[in-house]
Design a protein around this motif. Structure first.
Motif, mmCIF file in Angstrom:
data_model
loop_
_atom_site.group_PDB
_atom_site.id
_atom_site.type_symbol
_atom_site.label_atom_id
_atom_site.label_comp_id
_atom_site.label_asym_id
_atom_site.label_seq_id
_atom_site.Cartn_x
_atom_site.Cartn_y
_atom_site.Cartn_z
ATOM 1 N N SER A 37 9.283 70.554 53.556
ATOM 2 C CA SER A 37 10.036 70.309 54.786
ATOM 3 C C SER A 37 9.324 69.358 55.731
ATOM 4 O O SER A 37 9.960 68.663 56.514
ATOM 5 C CB SER A 37 10.295 71.629 55.508
ATOM 6 O OG SER A 37 11.126 72.445 54.734
ATOM 7 N N LEU A 59 17.186 69.100 59.314
ATOM 8 C CA LEU A 59 18.162 70.154 59.032
ATOM 9 C C LEU A 59 18.548 70.188 57.555
ATOM 10 O O LEU A 59 18.710 71.269 56.966
ATOM 11 C CB LEU A 59 19.406 69.984 59.896
ATOM 12 C CG LEU A 59 19.225 70.312 61.376
ATOM 13 C CD1 LEU A 59 20.494 69.987 62.148
ATOM 14 C CD2 LEU A 59 18.842 71.760 61.551
ATOM 15 N N ILE A 60 18.678 69.013 56.952
ATOM 16 C CA ILE A 60 18.973 68.967 55.513
ATOM 17 C C ILE A 60 17.831 69.572 54.719
ATOM 18 O O ILE A 60 18.048 70.332 53.768
ATOM 19 C CB ILE A 60 19.252 67.504 55.076
ATOM 20 C CG1 ILE A 60 20.581 67.034 55.650
ATOM 21 C CG2 ILE A 60 19.245 67.381 53.553
ATOM 22 C CD1 ILE A 60 20.845 65.554 55.462
ATOM 23 N N ILE A 63 17.904 73.384 55.117
ATOM 24 C CA ILE A 63 18.953 73.984 54.295
ATOM 25 C C ILE A 63 18.557 73.970 52.827
ATOM 26 O O ILE A 63 18.692 74.973 52.117
ATOM 27 C CB ILE A 63 20.301 73.259 54.516
ATOM 28 C CG1 ILE A 63 20.827 73.571 55.913
ATOM 29 C CG2 ILE A 63 21.316 73.671 53.456
ATOM 30 C CD1 ILE A 63 22.001 72.719 56.323
ATOM 31 N N LYS A 64 18.029 72.834 52.385
ATOM 32 C CA LYS A 64 17.690 72.689 50.974
ATOM 33 C C LYS A 64 16.490 73.545 50.585
ATOM 34 O O LYS A 64 16.527 74.254 49.586
ATOM 35 C CB LYS A 64 17.395 71.218 50.675
ATOM 36 C CG LYS A 64 17.354 70.911 49.209
ATOM 37 C CD LYS A 64 17.000 69.481 48.831
ATOM 38 C CE LYS A 64 17.305 68.417 49.811
ATOM 39 N NZ LYS A 64 16.919 67.078 49.345
ATOM 40 N N PHE A 67 17.051 77.726 52.926
ATOM 41 C CA PHE A 67 18.113 78.628 52.499
ATOM 42 C C PHE A 67 18.277 78.655 50.979
ATOM 43 O O PHE A 67 18.265 79.729 50.375
ATOM 44 C CB PHE A 67 19.448 78.238 53.144
ATOM 45 C CG PHE A 67 19.569 78.649 54.572
ATOM 46 C CD1 PHE A 67 19.688 79.980 54.920
ATOM 47 C CD2 PHE A 67 19.562 77.713 55.581
ATOM 48 C CE1 PHE A 67 19.803 80.377 56.237
ATOM 49 C CE2 PHE A 67 19.669 78.087 56.895
ATOM 50 C CZ PHE A 67 19.790 79.417 57.232
#
Length: 126
Positions: A37, A59-60, A63-64, A67
């Motif tokens: 990240s 944010l991508i 999420i990747k 989450f």
């Protein structure tokens, strides 16, 4: 034949080693999630980005690597612990696979969010 107390002691030691190994795997996956990240991007891309673009990229990545990776690792941890604790150790705590799966998801998600926030603040590029 071994005494019953020695067998119980061996099971408890095996159980503790198993939980410790699980925690090491969870911490390692969280560390990898943080690194993925917070990792930098190329100069060519970085020089054309606005502040909002850095947030979208973060944010991508959250999420990747937070989450999706967290859910995948949690599912694998749950299934492996369910099988191994049932047949190998005969678990002392019946809901331990669920607790370890939730812990792995939370640790990976928090590590990814921390890396994403650090990525937004520092804006790392080569």
């Amino acid at each position: 034949m071994l005494p019953v107390t020695l067998i119980k002691l061996a099971r408890k030691i095996l159980f503790l080693a198993f939980v410790l190994l699980n925690l090491c795997v969870i911490v390692y996956c969280g560390f990898v999630s943080y690194l993925l990240s917070v990792w930098f991007i190329n100069d060519n891309v970085a020089f054309g980005l606005k502040n909002s673009d850095w947030i979208i990229i973060a944010l991508i990545r959250i999420i990747k690597y937070g989450f999706l990776e967290g859910a995948l690792v949690a599912a694998v941890v749950f299934v492996m612990n369910k099988l191994l604790l049932r047949f190998v150790v005969r678990s002392i705590i019946p809901k331990l696979p669920f607790y370890l799966a939730v812990l792995s998801f939370v640790v990976i998600l928090l590590a990814s969010v921390t890396g994403g926030v650090s990525f937004i603040v520092k804006k790392p590029y080569m």
